[in-house]
Design a protein around this motif. Structure first.
Motif, short mmCIF file in Angstrom:
data_model
loop_
_atom_site.label_atom_id
_atom_site.label_comp_id
_atom_site.label_asym_id
_atom_site.label_seq_id
_atom_site.Cartn_x
_atom_site.Cartn_y
_atom_site.Cartn_z
N ARG A 1 2.27 1.73 -3.48
CA ARG A 1 1.24 2.28 -4.40
C ARG A 1 1.08 3.78 -4.22
NH1 ARG A 1 -1.71 -2.19 -2.67
NH2 ARG A 1 -1.22 -3.96 -3.99
N VAL A 2 1.07 4.24 -2.97
CA VAL A 2 0.95 5.68 -2.71
C VAL A 2 2.15 6.42 -3.32
CG1 VAL A 2 0.90 7.48 -0.93
CG2 VAL A 2 -0.47 5.41 -0.63
N ALA B 1 0.85 -1.21 0.00
CA ALA B 1 0.00 0.00 0.00
C ALA B 1 0.88 1.25 0.00
CB ALA B 1 -0.93 -0.01 1.21
N LYS C 1 -4.94 1.68 3.02
CA LYS C 1 -4.72 3.07 2.57
C LYS C 1 -4.52 3.98 3.77
CE LYS C 1 -8.19 4.22 0.09
NZ LYS C 1 -9.26 4.39 -0.89
N GLU C 2 -5.32 3.70 4.82
CA GLU C 2 -5.29 4.54 6.01
C GLU C 2 -3.94 4.44 6.72
OE1 GLU C 2 -9.51 3.41 5.06
OE2 GLU C 2 -7.59 2.37 5.08
N SER D 1 -1.32 6.13 4.70
CA SER D 1 -1.41 7.58 4.89
C SER D 1 -0.49 8.03 6.02
CB SER D 1 -2.87 7.97 5.20
OG SER D 1 -2.92 9.27 5.76
#
Length: 333
Positions: free
Chosen positions: A19-20, A16, A313-314, A317
């Protein structure tokens, strides 16, 4: 400014994060003047290392198709480094740890000694070695950032470390584990503990070995870290932890009848941390994967922070925000 990054952990969270970094490459360049060159990626099978920068798209494809980085044979040599070796051997500016390596504090210290900033979502290093890690980070003048260890990307660590600087925190009350909230919510609907746990595992909300969640260990790690930041260093073995294993459907129903809900609540006061199931009302009575924390302080009074406490995703972040923060500090200094 170009920042060289080592990424340790290429499971769900590591991917993840990758990906970000791929999808928001332009955003980071335009907003902060930063470009990230990932020079190594490590999973349990080995370390892919390329000083010119790894093709993250390809790394994701290899991991998703073969399940391990060591299957990547065409352009990349995959090295059999220990994390300590990788930290010492590979030149980088920031080390990201999204593993669950319980001994990672050893190579976090190595990274700081090598002049590298550290960003982590890994809880045990901080829950057991906070004072040592922060001491090394301050001595070296290097960022050691860990937003994603508590409440995923909801910025409670940032609030406590950087914003509430005039306030004396008096107490924090928080629900910090989404898995137990899911299980207790299902029990409110009459499903017994075992079946609710099985459903959580089927949905990927609970791990195959759920003991860390249901015994309260995960929430305990997080509460320990909050105490370290809000008050002073403490270690996980000095706190009191009870999980939800003993909670029955009858108890949950009785609480509901009184307009209350049972939740696994962490209470953090100076010198004292407890994690235990409690009957609660109001903001602590969350029912989704949200985490919630009520920070009580002398000047501000009550501050409520509520947001996703789990999710890929969180969590990414929180990790990538810390990467940006660390990079900007390195740029200044």
């Amino acid at each position: 400014m170009e920042v060289r990054v080592q990424l340790f952990g290429f499971g769900n969270v590591g991917r993840a994060v990758a990906r970000v970094l791929l999808e928001k490459e332009r955003f980071f360049r335009e907003k902060y003047g930063l470009s990230f060159r990932v020079v190594s990626v490590s999973d349990t099978s080995g370390t892919a290392w390329l000083p010119e920068g790894i093709d993250l798209k390809e790394a994701l494809l290899v991991k998703e198709n073969f399940g391990r980085l060591s299957a990547w044979t065409n352009d990349y040599e995959v090295y059999n480094f220990s994390p300590s070796d990788a930290v010492k051997e590979i030149e980088s500016d920031v080390v990201i740890d999204v593993t669950n390596d319980g001994n990672a504090h050893l190579w976090h210290l190595e990274a700081l000694k090598e002049g590298k900033a550290v960003v982590t979502s890994n809880k045990p290093p901080l829950a057991f070695h906070y004072a040592e890690l922060m001491g090394e980070s301050e001595k070296r003048g290097l960022p050691y950032l860990f937003e994603a260890t508590v409440m995923a990307g909801t910025p409670i660590i940032g609030v406590l470390r950087e914003n509430l600087l005039a306030d004396s925190v008096e107490r924090i009350r928080a629900v910090l584990n989404a898995t137990t909230t899911f299980i207790l919510t299902r029990m409110e609907q009459g499903v017994d503990f075992e079946r609710a746990l099985k459903q959580a595992q089927e949905l990927g909300i609970a791990e195959r070995d759920p003991s860390g969640d249901v015994m309260g260990i995960d929430a305990g790690y997080k509460a320990t870290i909050l105490h370290c930041v809000a008050f002073k260093p403490i270690t996980f073995d000095r706190i009191s932890v009870n999980g939800i294993v003993e909670v029955t459907v009858d108890e949950v129903k009785r609480a509901l009848a009184k307009g209350r809900r049972i939740r696994l609540v962490a209470t953090v006061e100076e010198g004292k941390v407890t994690v235990a199931p409690e009957e609660v009302t109001g903001p602590l009575a969350v029912s989704t994967n949200e985490n919630v924390a009520l920070i009580e302080s002398d000047l501000l009074g009550g501050l409520l922070l509520k947001g996703a406490g789990a999710g890929l995703k969180e969590t990414a972040s929180g990790v990538v925000s810390d990467l940006v923060k660390a990079s900007l500090r390195l740029m200044e200094g």
